[in-house]
Scaffold this motif. Structure first.
Motif, PDB file in Angstrom:
ATOM      1  N   ARG A  10       0.786  -1.232   0.000  1.00 36.43           N
ATOM      2  CA  ARG A  10       0.000   0.000   0.000  1.00 36.43           C
ATOM      3  C   ARG A  10       0.821   1.288   0.000  1.00 36.43           C
ATOM      4  O   ARG A  10       0.329   2.328  -0.406  1.00 36.43           O
ATOM      5  N   GLU A 148      -7.140 -10.029  12.729  1.00 35.70           N
ATOM      6  CA  GLU A 148      -8.421  -9.746  13.394  1.00 35.70           C
ATOM      7  C   GLU A 148      -9.330 -10.970  13.473  1.00 35.70           C
ATOM      8  O   GLU A 148     -10.339 -10.959  14.170  1.00 35.70           O
ATOM      9  N   SER A 164      -5.491   1.915  10.621  1.00 33.90           N
ATOM     10  CA  SER A 164      -5.477   3.274  10.049  1.00 33.90           C
ATOM     11  C   SER A 164      -6.882   3.846  10.086  1.00 33.90           C
ATOM     12  O   SER A 164      -7.177   4.703  10.913  1.00 33.90           O
ATOM     13  N   SER A 165      -7.806   3.385   9.236  1.00 30.90           N
ATOM     14  CA  SER A 165      -9.161   3.930   9.303  1.00 30.90           C
ATOM     15  C   SER A 165      -9.941   3.332  10.491  1.00 30.90           C
ATOM     16  O   SER A 165     -10.929   3.900  10.940  1.00 30.90           O
ATOM     17  N   GLY A 166      -9.528   2.176  10.967  1.00 29.93           N
ATOM     18  CA  GLY A 166     -10.269   1.489  12.038  1.00 29.93           C
ATOM     19  C   GLY A 166     -11.346   0.570  11.498  1.00 29.93           C
ATOM     20  O   GLY A 166     -12.044  -0.114  12.250  1.00 29.93           O
ATOM     21  N   THR A 168     -11.222  -2.262   9.704  1.00 33.21           N
ATOM     22  CA  THR A 168     -11.035  -3.713   9.879  1.00 33.21           C
ATOM     23  C   THR A 168     -11.430  -4.129  11.298  1.00 33.21           C
ATOM     24  O   THR A 168     -12.090  -5.154  11.497  1.00 33.21           O
TER      25      THR A 168
END
Ligand SMILES: Nc1ncnc2c1ncn2[C@@H]1O[C@H](COP(=O)(O)OP(=O)(O)OP(=O)(O)O)[C@@H](O)[C@H]1O
Ligand SMILES: O=P(O)(O)OC[C@H]1O[C@H](OP(=O)(O)OP(=O)(O)O)[C@H](O)[C@@H]1O
Length: 216
Positions: A10, A148, A164-166, A168
């Motif tokens: 990424r 996860e 990062s965005s939360g 997952t």
């Protein structure tokens, strides 16, 4: 020849403009997802790029197989290689390394009372060190992805992973309970190469420094 090692995932999207800004234009195959090529020429006859897994960037640079590389400080903290120098934060690949657990568990849980935890993670060294600093023993189960999943299948209740965005965590009914470190990507340099070729290697560090400052 100077070899620059970059991670294939990424970070690449954010790295491409930075490469352009320092005057590096990789050959077309570099941007072709179908290509199986691993080593790429650039517009500069004296510089080649290799595209490897993020953890392997540090290994190639530490052993001097590549002189320059780009790696997150998550990777650098996990391996703590002596022959690596990380002179510059490139300000890309921002995320954080955190401890997380299932949302329902977190409602009654008190992390300050833990004395022993079992943790699924790609980062066992950082995890053990983080918990040992406050007297907690961490038993780590090493996974390489999809961390996860571990709590929902009973492998363990806690994980240490990048967030990062939360999204997952949320989509897997988990919440962050502690932040271990903020993460960004660094320019890394082989120390011996910097000593023996100070002008060339040091010149690249300066070019990246200027481009990063212009970007900020
Ligand atoms: N949301 C995120 N999740 C994972 N890594 C991130 C994220 N945001 C930034 N990063 C950075 O990107 C690096 C991961 O790079 P990359 O995508 O190449 O690896 P990967 O495909 O997840 O794993 P591997 O290299 O083991 O295949 C991390 O080390 C970190 O520094
Ligand atoms: O907070 P988010 O924006 O959701 O990002 C975090 C997720 O991204 C990474 O996984 P990746 O996509 O690299 O897959 P992996 O689990 O196979 O490593 C990381 O391991 C988390 O699972």
């Amino acid at each position: 020849m100077i070899v620059l090692a970059v991670p294939k995932g990424r970070i690449l999207d954010e790295l491409r403009p930075l490469l352009r800004a320092v005057g590096i234009e990789p050959e077309a195959a570099f941007d072709d997802d179908e290509s199986r090529q691993l080593r790429f020429k650039t517009n500069l006859p004296s510089l080649e790029i290799i595209r490897v897994r993020s953890f392997d960037v540090a290994t190639f640079v530490a052993f001097g197989a590549a002189q320059l590389g780009v790696a997150g400080n998550d990777v650098l903290m996990e391996f703590d290689y002596g022959d690596l120098y990380a002179p510059l934060d490139l300000g890309i690949g921002a995320c954080r390394l955190s401890v997380a657990e299932p949302s329902d568990l977190s409602q009654s849980d008190d992390p300050s009372r833990w004395s022993h935890v079992r943790v699924a993670t790609k980062y066992p060294n950082i995890t053990r060190k983080h918990f040992a600093a406050r007297g907690v023993t961490a038993e780590c189960v090493k996974l390489n992805g999809a961390i996860e999943l571990a709590p929902s299948l009973g492998l363990c209740q806690r994980i240490v992973d990048l967030v990062s965005s939360g999204r997952t965590l949320k989509d897997n009914n988990m919440v962050e309970v502690e932040r271990i470190a903020d993460v960004t990507s660094r320019l890394i340099v082989n120390r011996t190469a910097l000593k023996t070729r100070p002008e060339e290697i040091g010149g690249w560090v300066e070019r990246f420094r200027e481009a990063t400052a212009r970007n900020a």
